[in-house]
Design an enzyme around this catalytic site. Structure first.
Site, PDB file in Angstrom:
ATOM      1  N   ASP A 134      -0.273  13.526   0.603  1.00  0.00           N
ATOM      2  CA  ASP A 134       0.046  13.421  -0.818  1.00  0.00           C
ATOM      3  C   ASP A 134      -0.787  14.374  -1.670  1.00  0.00           C
ATOM      4  OD1 ASP A 134       1.766  11.508  -0.056  1.00  0.00           O
ATOM      5  OD2 ASP A 134       0.838   9.844  -1.133  1.00  0.00           O
TER       6      ASP A 134
ATOM      7  N   GLU B 107      -1.214   6.644  -4.306  1.00  0.00           N
ATOM      8  CA  GLU B 107      -2.641   6.661  -4.666  1.00  0.00           C
ATOM      9  C   GLU B 107      -3.069   7.939  -5.373  1.00  0.00           C
ATOM     10  OE1 GLU B 107      -1.463   6.086  -1.682  1.00  0.00           O
ATOM     11  OE2 GLU B 107      -2.008   4.057  -1.089  1.00  0.00           O
TER      12      GLU B 107
ATOM     13  N   ASP C 162       2.880  26.803 -40.442  1.00  0.00           N
ATOM     14  CA  ASP C 162       2.512  27.479 -41.684  1.00  0.00           C
ATOM     15  C   ASP C 162       3.021  28.910 -41.644  1.00  0.00           C
ATOM     16  OD1 ASP C 162       1.170  25.347 -42.809  1.00  0.00           O
ATOM     17  OD2 ASP C 162      -0.727  25.863 -41.885  1.00  0.00           O
TER      18      ASP C 162
ATOM     19  N   ILE D 296       2.416   2.187  -3.586  1.00  0.00           N
ATOM     20  CA  ILE D 296       1.553   2.770  -4.612  1.00  0.00           C
ATOM     21  C   ILE D 296       1.188   4.212  -4.230  1.00  0.00           C
ATOM     22  CG2 ILE D 296      -0.572   2.507  -5.912  1.00  0.00           C
ATOM     23  CD1 ILE D 296       1.441   0.250  -6.262  1.00  0.00           C
TER      24      ILE D 296
ATOM     25  N   VAL E 118       0.839  -1.200   0.000  1.00  0.00           N
ATOM     26  CA  VAL E 118       0.000   0.000   0.000  1.00  0.00           C
ATOM     27  C   VAL E 118       0.872   1.246   0.000  1.00  0.00           C
ATOM     28  CG1 VAL E 118      -1.712   1.296   1.307  1.00  0.00           C
ATOM     29  CG2 VAL E 118      -1.907  -1.179   1.112  1.00  0.00           C
TER      30      VAL E 118
ATOM     31  N   ASN F 204      -1.069   9.010   3.478  1.00  0.00           N
ATOM     32  CA  ASN F 204      -0.882   9.214   2.040  1.00  0.00           C
ATOM     33  C   ASN F 204      -1.931  10.152   1.458  1.00  0.00           C
ATOM     34  OD1 ASN F 204       1.282   7.524   2.078  1.00  0.00           O
ATOM     35  ND2 ASN F 204       0.246   5.763   1.148  1.00  0.00           N
TER      36      ASN F 204
END
Length: 1277
Positions: free
Chosen positions: A1113, A548, A590, A546, A543, A1109
Site C-alpha cells: 500500500d 492503514e 483583485d 481499513i 483489518v 498492506n
C-alpha cells in the site's frame, strides 16, 4: 457690526442685508425668514428678505442662507445615513441596531428636540417611520414569570423615538397618518408593552403614544383598534395607572447617559466633532468624566482571539475519525497479540498527528498576531496637560497627540496636522504614506474607503512623518482594527472538500467493516467452526477493510504538492488548501497588481483642440525614459515631440502643467533613503533636456504618494516639464482644496510670475484643477481652442494678459465632444481625469479678501445654542463635567470658507488625460485556461466600472452578455439576492472589503467553491471565509498572509491558475491511490469471503494481511502521489463539492480490479496443495501471488483512462523505486530466516514465480480492457 437694512430710494432700489446687495422682487413673490443681527446685541430680529426660486448670492456664489440650509441639511443627512442602516442592519454584520439607535437618539436629543427643526424632508421621515416600525418589535427572550415576551432595549428606543419624532416633526406625523391601523397594531405591540412582563417605562411610553395617536388622528381615535383583543385588559389597566401620560403631550424620558455614538465623523467639521464629544483641543476631557465615559463606551481593547491550548490541538489530531479507525485497528492487533503490526500502526498515527498539529499551530499564528496590534501607550491631553497613559484607558472625546514614529492608539478624527503622513499598509496594503488633511469630506453614506478617509487616523497605523492632534472617535471593538479582529476570530473555517469526503469515506468503511465482520462470523459459525476462531477471523477481515496507509499517503501527497507549488511562487500555508484549489469554481481576483502590473502610467492625452497625444514607456517611473508622441491618423507613424518650449503645443504644455502642479506626489531614486525629491534636469526655454540617468548611482526610481498622482508627475517629466521647471520660473503654491468623494475634484492655487504694468501691484494667480471629467466640465465656462502657430512667442504666453481673447465659451457641441473622447478613453480601459484652470487677477498685490464679514456671528451664536440639550433633558454627571467644553466660545462652528476667487468655478477646460494599469503578461492566456477548465474568473476592483469593464474585456473575463456591477449596488442586495443574480457578474467595481466578504458567502451559499485574493488587513475576513484564501506576498500584510491558505510570492494571477492545476493534479493523484488502496484491500476481503463461503482454510494469517498492506500500500501509493499530471487535466470541469470522493464509476473500477486480483489469487490458492505439511507453502504462495499483483496494479494505476503503454515508463521514477522497494521487502519477508517465521511465511520456488508471471500478463490485459471501456464511454471517474 450694525446692519443697515433700510432700502435705498428709487424704483431700482436694493436691500442691503449683511453687506450684500439684494435686487428687489415683486410684492407677489413669496418671502423667506432668516436671522440677521439687530442693533440690540441681546435680541434677534426677523428681517423680511426676498424669496423666490433662487437664494440671493454674491458674485462668487456665497449664500447668506448657507448656514441655515446647512443646519437642516446636516440633520437630514445624519438621519438618512441611519435610515439606510435601519434597513440594512439585519444583513450587515458591520453595524448593530444599538449603534443606529444611539445615532438617532443623539440627533433627536441635541439637534431636533425643543422645536429647533419642526420641518424636515418628507421622504426621509417616511422611510424613518418605516424603519422604526420595523425594528420596534424585536424581542429578546421570554419572561421568567408568565411566559410573556420581553422586548429588547433597542426596540424600546425605537418606540421612544417614534413618539418623539411624532411630537417634533410635522412630516413624520404626516407619514404616520398614512399608515393603516393593522400595520401599527402589528408593529407597536402595545399589548406586550402593557403586559405583565413589561417595565414601568415601557408602560408609560405605550400610554403616551396611544394618547398621541388617538388625539392627532381621527382614524386612530379608538385605541382598541391599535391593540390586539387579548391585550385590551392590560392596556386599559396601564392607562388607569399612568393617567398623567394620557393627557401629557410628551414621551417619558429614557434613562441612561446620552452621548455621541462612535463614528469616524469624516463628514463633520472639527468644531462640530468637539461639541459632539464634549471636548476641547486646548484642555481635552476632564479626568473626573473618564470613569463614566469608560462605563458607557467600554475599554479601548481589541477583541481577544479564542485561545486553543497545545494539548487541545494534539487531542484534536488524535480524535480525527480516520485516526480513531487506525487506533481501533491497533487495539485489535493488541487483542490478537500481533504487537509488531500494532507498533507500525501507532507510528503512522503519531507521524500524522505531528504533521496535522504543525499545520494547525501555524494557522493559529494569524490570531496571535492580532494581539500584537494593540498600541500600549498614548500621549493624551486631559485637564489641559499632556501625559502618557495606557491606551486601554482612552475614551471617545480624548485628544491624542501623535509624533513621528508612533502608532495610532485608536480611531481618530484629525483636528490639527503638521505635514502629517501615516502609513496605513496594515489596513489597505498600500506601502506609501497617506498625506492627512483634517478637512471634512462630504458624502451621502456612512461607508467610505479607508484610503479616502484623509481626515482620520486608524488604530495600529504608524505616523511616518510630521505630527498631529486628533479626537478619539472610536475605540476597541468598534475601531477598524477591532472589526477586522472580530471578523477573523469569529468566523468558523469550514472543512475542505477532501476533509469532508475522507470523513464520509471513513464512516462508510466502518459500516462496511461491521457488516463484513458479521457476515464472516455468521458464515464461520454456520459451518460449525468454533466461535472464538470465527470472531478472530472476522477481526482479521476488519483489518483488511481499513486502508492503514490512507491518512499518511494523503498527508504526504499534499505536502509534496506544497513543495511543487512553492517552486511556482505559490506558498501554501494549510495542506488541505492544495486539494481544495482543484475544486475551485470561482476565482475572485483583485485587478490592481494581480491581473495588472500594478504600475499606473499616462497612456493618452486629449486636449481641448481635439488633438490626441500618446506616451511611450508610460509605466516606467524613470522620468528620462519615454517621450510624448503626437498620435497620427491611421497609416502614419506617431510623431515624437521635442522637449523645449518652442517644440510643444500650448494646450499640451498647460495640460501637463496642471498634471504636475495640481499634485502632491513625487518621484525619487529608490536608493535614496531620504524621501526628498531627486532633481531631474529640467529644460530651459531654449535647451534640450539632459538625461538624469547619467547621474552616478541611479538604479531604480520610486513613486512617493498616490499612484495616480505619481503617473501624472511622470507624464509631465517625460514631456520635459517637471515641477521644478515651473518652480524655477517662479510659480508658487499658496492654496489647496484637497480631493473629496463628493466634489470629485482637487484644485491648487499658484501665484504666477506674470509681470504687469499696474502701479497698484496687481498680479495673477492661477487655480489649477483636476478630477472626474464630468465634474470638471460642469465647472467650466470656456475652453482653450487651437492656437495659431506663431501667434505666441511661448506656449506659456497663453497664461499672460492678452488683448485677444484666446478662450471660447463651452457649447453643447463641445460638451458632446469631450464626453465622446472621455467615453472612448474609458472604453479602452483608461482611468480618465479632466484638467482645467482659471486666471484670477489680484488687486493691490495682496491676497484676495474673502469679503465674508456678513454679520452672521449672531446667527452662529444662536446655532450653537441649538446644539445644547433642551430644557427637558436631565443633565448627567458627564454633562456637568464637560459643560465648559461645549460652551467654549473658541469652539464655534464657522464654516471654513473658500476664498471667492479660488472657488472651483468659471474654469477653462484644457483636456483629458487617460491613465492605464496594463494587464500582466500571460493573464489573458490564464483566463482562457480557466474557462476551458470550467472556472469563472471574477474581477474585483476599486476602479471605475467602465475602466474595469474595459480591462476585463481585454483579458477575456467579461464577454458579450456579461455583467458588471458597482459596490454600491452590491450593498443594496442581500447575500441570497447576490447568489441568485443571473447572469452572475464577472466584474465588481468600486467595491469595499465588506463587499468581498459578502460576495464570498453568497457564492458559497449557491454551492460554489471560491478562491479570494487580497492584500490589506481589511481583506483578511473575506480571505479567511473563502474556500481558498489567497494573499499577496509582495503587497500583502502579515495579518492577511497568516489568515490566507496560499500566499503568492509574485502577486501574479498566472500563479493562481498554476496552483489550481497543481491542486487538480493532487486530487487526481489522491483519487488514484485511493482507488489503488481500496482495490488491493477489497481483493483481500473478497478472497477471505469466498474462502469462507466454500469452507476452506483462509489463505492469509492476520500478520500476513498487515504486512501485505504495509509493503504493497504505502510505497506505491506514495509514488502515485507524485505522478505527473495527465494530459487534458485543465480541460475538465471542476469536481462538484457535492460529489463524493468516489463516484459510481470509480467504485466499479475498484470492484473490477479487486475481483480480478481476487479470482486469480483464489485460483492459484485452490490449485495449491493444502494438505497437512503443505498448507504453509500454499499460504506463502497465495501471499506472493496477490502481493505481486498488487504491486503491478500500482504501476497500472498511474493512469485512469490512458493506456499504460502510452505513458513514459520512466516518467515517474518514484513509482519504479516504490515498486522495487516493496518487491524487495516482500522477498525479505519470504526468504529471510527468522523474520519469515514472525510473518508465518516460508520460501517459495520456481513454479510459484511462473504462476506469478502468468497472472501479471492476465492482469495487464484486463486493465487495458477496463481503460478502453472508460475511454469509449466517457464515464466520470
Amino acid at each position: 457690526m450694525a446692519q443697515n437694512n433700510t432700502p435705498s430710494d428709487g424704483a431700482g432700489s436694493h436691500y442691503l442685508v449683511d453687506q450684500q446687495l439684494i435686487p428687489p422682487v415683486s410684492e407677489e413673490a413669496p418671502k423667506q425668514l432668516t436671522f440677521a443681527q439687530a442693533d440690540d446685541k441681546n435680541k434677534d430680529t426677523f428681517v423680511s428678505v426676498p424669496g423666490g426660486g433662487t437664494t440671493p448670492t454674491n458674485p462668487e456664489g456665497y449664500s447668506i442662507y448657507s448656514n441655515i440650509k446647512d443646519g437642516k441639511a446636516s440633520i437630514e443627512h445624519q438621519i438618512e445615513i441611519n435610515v439606510v442602516d435601519l434597513f440594512d442592519v439585519q444583513s450587515n454584520k458591520d453595524i448593530s441596531l444599538e449603534e443606529v439607535m444611539d445615532g438617532l437618539r443623539y440627533v433627536m436629543e441635541y439637534r431636533i428636540k425643543g422645536g429647533r427643526f419642526p420641518s424636515l424632508d418628507y421622504d426621509i421621515m417616511k422611510r424613518l417611520a418605516d424603519g422604526l416600525l420595523m425594528n420596534m418589535g424585536n424581542s429578546g427572550k421570554k419572561s421568567r414569570f408568565g411566559g410573556g415576551t420581553i422586548l429588547t432595549e433597542e426596540a424600546d428606543v425605537a418606540f421612544q423615538l417614534f413618539g418623539e419624532f411624532m411630537l417634533e416633526v410635522q412630516e413624520f406625523r404626516q407619514a404616520v397618518g398614512e399608515k393603516s391601523v393593522s400595520d401599527l397594531r402589528h408593529a407597536l405591540k402595545l399589548d406586550v408593552r402593557c403586559g405583565s412582563g413589561s417595565t414601568e417605562q415601557e408602560q408609560q411610553a405605550a400610554v403616551a403614544l396611544i394618547a398621541l395617536l388617538t388625539t392627532n388622528y381621527p382614524q386612530f381615535a379608538d385605541w382598541k383598534e391599535l391593540v390586539k383583543p387579548e391585550g385590551h385588559g392590560d392596556v386599559q389597566k396601564c392607562m388607569r395607572e399612568h393617567a398623567d401620560y394620557v393627557k401629557a403631550e410628551t414621551m417619558p424620558e429614557i434613562g441612561g447617559v446620552i452621548l455621541a455614538p462612535q463614528a469616524l465623523c469624516f463628514d463633520r467639521r472639527i468644531k462640530r466633532v468637539l461639541k459632539m464629544y464634549r471636548t476641547s483641543l486646548q484642555t481635552g476631557l476632564p479626568s473626573e468624566a473618564i470613569p463614566a465615559l469608560q462605563e458607557h463606551y467600554g475599554r479601548n481593547v481589541l477583541p481577544q482571539p479564542p485561545r486553543t491550548s497545545v494539548f487541545k490541538m494534539l487531542w484534536t489530531q488524535f480524535t480525527d475519525f480516520m485516526i480513531l479507525l487506525l487506533l481501533a485497528v491497533a487495539v485489535l492487533m493488541a487483542a490478537t497479540k500481533d504487537f509488531i503490526p500494532m507498533a507500525v500502526l501507532l507510528i503512522v498515527v503519531v507521524l500524522n498527528a505531528i504533521i496535522g498539529f504543525t499545520q494547525e499551530y501555524k494557522a493559529g499564528k494569524a490570531l496571535d498576531a492580532l494581539t500584537k496590534l494593540s498600541v500600549p501607550k498614548a500621549q493624551v491631553l486631559r485637564d489641559g496637560a499632556t501625559s502618557m497613559i495606557n491606551s486601554e484607558e482612552l475614551v471617545p472625546g480624548d485628544v491624542v497627540i501623535m509624533e513621528e514614529g508612533e502608532s495610532v492608539p485608536a480611531d481618530l478624527r484629525l483636528a490639527e496636522v503638521s505635514q502629517l503622513e501615516i502609513i496605513e499598509s496594515i489596513l489597505t496594503g498600500e506601502s506609501v504614506a497617506v498625506v492627512k488633511d483634517p478637512k471634512e469630506i462630504r458624502t451621502l453614506t456612512r461607508k467610505l474607503p479607508i484610503g479616502d478617509c484623509k481626515g482620520n487616523a486608524f488604530m495600529s497605523t504608524v505616523v511616518a512623518k510630521g505630527r498631529g492632534k486628533g479626537i478619539v472617535v472610536r475605540t476597541g471593538r468598534l475601531t477598524e482594527m477591532g472589526k477586522i479582529s472580530a471578523a477573523i476570530t469569529g468566523h468558523v473555517k469550514v472543512l475542505t472538500p477532501v476533509q469532508r469526503k475522507l470523513a464520509v469515506l471513513g464512516k462508510l468503511l466502518v459500516v462496511f467493516a461491521i457488516v463484513l465482520c458479521a457476515v464472516m462470523a455468521g458464515i464461520k459459525i454456520g459451518y460449525h467452526h468454533p466461535t472464538g476462531e470465527s470472531l478472530k477471523v472476522a477481526l482479521s477481515l476488519a483489518v483488511s477493510v481499513i486502508p492503514e496507509g490512507l491518512v499518511a499517503v494523503v498527508t504526504v501527497t499534499m505536502a509534496l504538492g506544497v513543495r511543487r507549488m512553492a517552486s511556482r511562487k505559490a506558498i501554501v500555508r494549510t495542506l488541505p488548501a492544495v486539494e481544495t484549489l482543484g475544486s475551485v469554481t470561482f476565482i475572485c481576483s483583485d485587478k490592481t497588481g494581480t491581473l495588472t502590473e500594478g504600475k499606473m502610467g499616462a497612456a493618452e492625452l486629449w486636449t481641448s483642440d481635439g488633438v490626441t497625444y500618446g506616451f511611450t514607456e508610460s509605466t516606467s517611473l524613470d522620468p528620462n525614459k519615454g517621450d510624448v508622441t503626437l498620435k497620427a491618423t491611421s497609416g502614419d507613424s506617431p510623431q515624437v515631440l521635442g522637449k523645449t518650449l518652442d517644440q510643444v503645443p500650448a494646450q499640451m504644455l498647460i495640460s501637463l502643467m496642471v498634471s504636475s502642479l495640481c499634485n502632491n506626489s513625487s518621484v525619487v531614486l529608490k536608493e535614496n533613503d531620504e524621501h526628498e525629491q531627486v532633481r531631474v534636469d529640467t529644460p530651459d526655454k531654449d535647451k534640450e533636456v539632459e538625461p538624469a540617468a547619467s547621474v552616478p548611482g541611479v538604479v531604480e526610481w520610486k513613486g512617493i504618494g498616490d499612484p495616480t498622482e505619481v503617473a501624472l508627475v511622470v507624464a509631465a517629466q517625460k514631456a520635459g516639464f517637471p515641477k521644478t521647471f515651473f518652480h524655477e520660473l517662479g510659480y508658487t503654491r499658496i492654496y489647496e482644496q484637497a480631493f473629496d468623494s463628493e466634489r470629485k475634484v482637487m484644485s491648487v492655487t499658484y501665484k504666477a510670475p506674470l509681470d504687469t504694468a499696474s502701479p497698484a501691484g496687481e498680479h495673477y494667480e492661477f487655480v489649477l484643477a483636476k478630477g472626474a471629467p464630468e465634474e470638471i466640465l460642469n465647472r467650466c465656462i470656456g475652453y482653450l481652442p487651437t492656437v495659431t502657430p506663431g501667434s505666441l512667442a511661448s506656449p506659456l504666453d497663453v497664461l499672460r494678459p492678452s488683448q485677444v481673447e484666446l478662450t471660447q465659451p463651452v457649447t453643447e457641441g463641445f460638451h458632446d465632444r469631450v464626453s465622446e473622447a472621455s467615453g472612448k478613453m474609458a472604453d479602452g480601459g483608461l482611468r480618465v481625469l479632466g484638467l482645467a484652470y482659471k486666471k484670477v487677477l489680484i488687486n493691490g498685490g495682496g491676497a484676495l479678501d474673502n469679503g465674508f464679514d456678513d454679520g452672521l456671528d449672531k446667527f452662529n451664536s444662536m446655532k450653537n445654542k441649538k446644539e445644547a440639550a433642551p430644557e427637558s433633558h436631565k443633565p448627567t454627571e458627564v454633562d456637568l463635567l464637560t459643560a465648559a467644553n461645549v460652551n467654549n466660545d473658541d469652539d464655534d462652528d464657522d464654516e471654513e470658507d473658500v476664498p471667492p476667487g479660488y472657488a472651483e468655478s468659471d474654469l477653462i477646460f484644457l483636456g483629458l488625460i487617460g491613465l492605464i494599469d496594463p494587464a500582466r503578461a500571460g493573464v489573458k492566456e490564464s483566463v482562457r485556461i480557466c474557462k476551458e477548465a470550467g472556472i469563472t474568473v471574477v474581477m474585483i476592483t476599486g476602479d471605475h466600472i467602465k475602466t474595469a469593464s474595459a480591462i476585463a474585456k481585454e483579458l477575456g473575463i467579461l464577454e458579450e452578455g456579461g455583467r458588471a456591477i458597482k459596490g454600491e449596488e452590491l450593498d443594496l442586495l442581500s447575500e441570497q439576492a447576490i447568489a441568485e443574480l443571473k447572469p452572475f457578474p464577472n466584474v465588481f467595481a468600486r467595491v469595499s472589503p465588506d463587499n468581498k466578504l459578502k460576495l464570498v458567502t453568497a457564492l458559497q451559499s449557491r454551492g460554489e467553491s471560491a478562491a479570494m485574493t487580497g492584500d490589506g488587513v481589511n481583506d483578511a475576513p473575506a480571505i479567511k471565509a473563502a474556500n481558498v484564501g489567497v494573499a499577496m506576498g509582495i503587497a500583502g500584510t502579515d495579518i492577511t498572509k497568516q489568515a490566507a491558505d496560499i500566499v503568492l510570492a509574485n502577486d501574479n494571477f498566472n500563479t493562481i491558475v498554476e496552483a489550481v492545476e497543481e491542486g487538480r493534479r493532487v486530487f487526481d493523484n489522491i483519487l488514484k491511490f485511493i482507488v489503488y488502496l481500496l482495490s488491493c484491500n477489497c481483493a483481500e476481503i473478497f478472497l477471505f469471503l469466498l474462502c469462507s463461503i466454500v469452507n476452506v482454510d483462509l489463505p492469509f494469517t492476520v500478520t500476513m494481511i498487515l504486512w501485505a498492506n504495509i509493503i504493497a500500500d504505502v510505497p506505491p501509493a506514495m509514488a502515485l502521489g507524485v505522478e505527473p499530471a495527465e494530459p487534458g487535466l485543465m480541460n475538465r470541469n471542476p469536481r462538484s463539492l457535492k460529489r463524493g470522493i468516489l463516484t459510481y464509476t470509480s467504485l466499479g473500477v475498484i470492484v473490477f480490479q479487486s475481483m480480478s486480483m481476487m479470482l486469480l489469487t483464489f485460483g492459484v490458492y485452490m490449485w495449491a496443495d493444502k494438505s497437512e505439511g503443505h498448507l504453509d507453502y500454499a499460504h506463502a504462495e497465495a501471499f506472493t501471488f496477490l502481493t505481486t499483483l498488487q504491486l503491478l496494479q500500482g504501476f497500472l494505476s498511474r493512469t485512469m483512462r490512458t493506456s499504460v503503454f502510452k505513458v513514459n515508463f520512466f516518467g515517474n521514477q518514484w513509482m519504479l523505486f516504490g515498486v522495487l522497494l516493496s518487491f524487495v521487502l516482500m522477498l525479505i519477508g519470504i526468504y529471510t530466516p527468522g523474520f519469515n517465521g514472525i510473518l508465518n511465511l516460508v520460501p517459495v520456488y520456481g513454479r510459484t514465480w511462473a504462476k506469478v508471471a502468468v497472472g501479471c500478463v492476465i492482469m495487464v490485459f484486463l486493465s487495458e480492457m477496463e481503460k478502453l471501456v472508460l475511454r469509449r464511454t466517457g464515464w466520470t471517474i
